[in-house]
Design an enzyme around this catalytic site. Structure first.
Site, PDB file in Angstrom:
ATOM      1  N   PHE A   8       0.746  -5.913  30.044  1.00 51.72           N
ATOM      2  CA  PHE A   8       1.615  -4.910  30.659  1.00 51.72           C
ATOM      3  C   PHE A   8       2.869  -4.676  29.824  1.00 51.72           C
ATOM      4  CE2 PHE A   8      -0.842  -6.270  34.303  1.00 51.72           C
ATOM      5  CZ  PHE A   8      -0.963  -5.132  35.088  1.00 51.72           C
ATOM      6  N   ASP A   9       3.309  -3.437  29.819  1.00 54.03           N
ATOM      7  CA  ASP A   9       4.646  -3.081  29.387  1.00 54.03           C
ATOM      8  C   ASP A   9       5.593  -3.423  30.547  1.00 54.03           C
ATOM      9  OD1 ASP A   9       6.755  -1.640  27.935  1.00 54.03           O
ATOM     10  OD2 ASP A   9       6.495  -0.111  29.489  1.00 54.03           O
ATOM     11  N   LEU A  10       6.908  -3.416  30.280  1.00 53.00           N
ATOM     12  CA  LEU A  10       7.870  -3.732  31.341  1.00 53.00           C
ATOM     13  C   LEU A  10       8.657  -2.512  31.822  1.00 53.00           C
ATOM     14  CD1 LEU A  10       9.215  -5.928  33.098  1.00 53.00           C
ATOM     15  CD2 LEU A  10      10.898  -6.216  31.261  1.00 53.00           C
ATOM     16  N   THR A  13       7.384   0.765  33.621  1.00 50.59           N
ATOM     17  CA  THR A  13       6.012   0.438  34.007  1.00 50.59           C
ATOM     18  C   THR A  13       6.060  -0.471  35.229  1.00 50.59           C
ATOM     19  OG1 THR A  13       5.171   0.651  31.737  1.00 50.59           O
ATOM     20  CG2 THR A  13       3.851  -0.651  33.266  1.00 50.59           C
ATOM     21  N   LYS A 154       5.818  -2.265  19.478  1.00 52.20           N
ATOM     22  CA  LYS A 154       4.772  -1.275  19.737  1.00 52.20           C
ATOM     23  C   LYS A 154       5.225   0.064  19.176  1.00 52.20           C
ATOM     24  CE  LYS A 154       5.386  -2.272  24.035  1.00 52.20           C
ATOM     25  NZ  LYS A 154       5.384  -2.218  25.506  1.00 52.20           N
TER      26      LYS A 154
END
Length: 235
Positions: A8-10, A13, A154
């Site tokens: 997961f991204d934070l 998100t 990323k």
């Protein structure tokens, strides 16, 4: 599809970064005797910050440079005599105190009992760890990886390779990358050869050539996607 690892991204998100940013700015500008700073300067800051974060994603700057440069440019444009180094550090500290969960996140994680869960975020280590530890997300992640720790961000392949090494996995077919950013999360996952899920709660139009494997608008849809595929959990 046999995903058993979810990355997961934070920001935007799982946690609302817009609210985090506003509160961090408001308190810091008040500390500097500028109670209207949020309203007066946030728009200008966001425009500057967007350019620098785009530069970061494309390898034209580093996170440590961005930390200071965004405020240096802001204060030059506004003719404010404020030290951007000190201001930048205080801003990071303020970010770490702000926790604003996005709707549906807690319920979504409650349904993910059969998965290994990791966090991969383009952000500052202290701020991101503090925000996670101050939220209901604490202890959910097998590993938390920030771009500041790795020296990569990323969508660079290197940060995904770092995550795979830390998770001790090699098969990209086992992994699903989930995040809100097409150019960061989705492009990064695509670059590394893993499936991706674009969290798009505001139903933005995808005007790029970046194509996610899945697109969801609410968190309950992720559970539906995962329930449709057989799960094989491996060590």
């Amino acid at each position: 599809m046999k995903y058993d690892v979810l990355i997961f991204d934070l920001d935007d998100t799982l946690l609302d970064f817009g609210m985090t940013e506003q509160n961090a700015f408001r308190l810091l500008f008040e500390e500097y005797g500028l109670p209207n700073g949020l309203n007066d300067y946030l728009g200008t800051y966001k425009a500057i910050s967007k350019i620098l974060w785009d530069d970061l994603e494309n390898g034209r700057t580093t996170l440590s440079e961005l930390k200071v440069e965004r405020f240096k440019r802001l204060f030059i444009e506004l003719a404010l005599e404020i030290d951007p180094v000190i201001f930048g550090q205080k801003y990071i500290e303020n970010l770490g105190k702000e926790v604003h969960m996005i709707e549906g996140v807690e319920e979504m994680f409650a349904s993910l009992k059969d998965f290994r869960i990791a966090l991969l975020t383009n952000g500052f280590k202290d701020a991101q760890h503090n925000r996670v530890n101050g939220s209901a997300l604490k202890n959910l992640f097998e590993i938390i990886i920030t771009s500041e720790e790795t020296g990569f961000q990323k969508p660079q392949k290197e940060i995904f390779a770092y995550a795979f090494e830390k998770l001790q996995i090699s098969d990209p077919a086992r992994v699903l990358m989930i995040g809100d950013s097409l150019t960061s999360d989705i492009q990064g996952g695509n670059n590394f050869g893993i499936d991706t899920c674009w969290f798009n709660p505001t139903r933005k139009l995808n005007k790029t050539d970046i194509q996610p494997t899945f697109e969801i608008h609410t968190w309950n849809k992720l559970a539906e996607i995962l329930k449709k595929q057989p799960i094989t959990v491996n060590a």
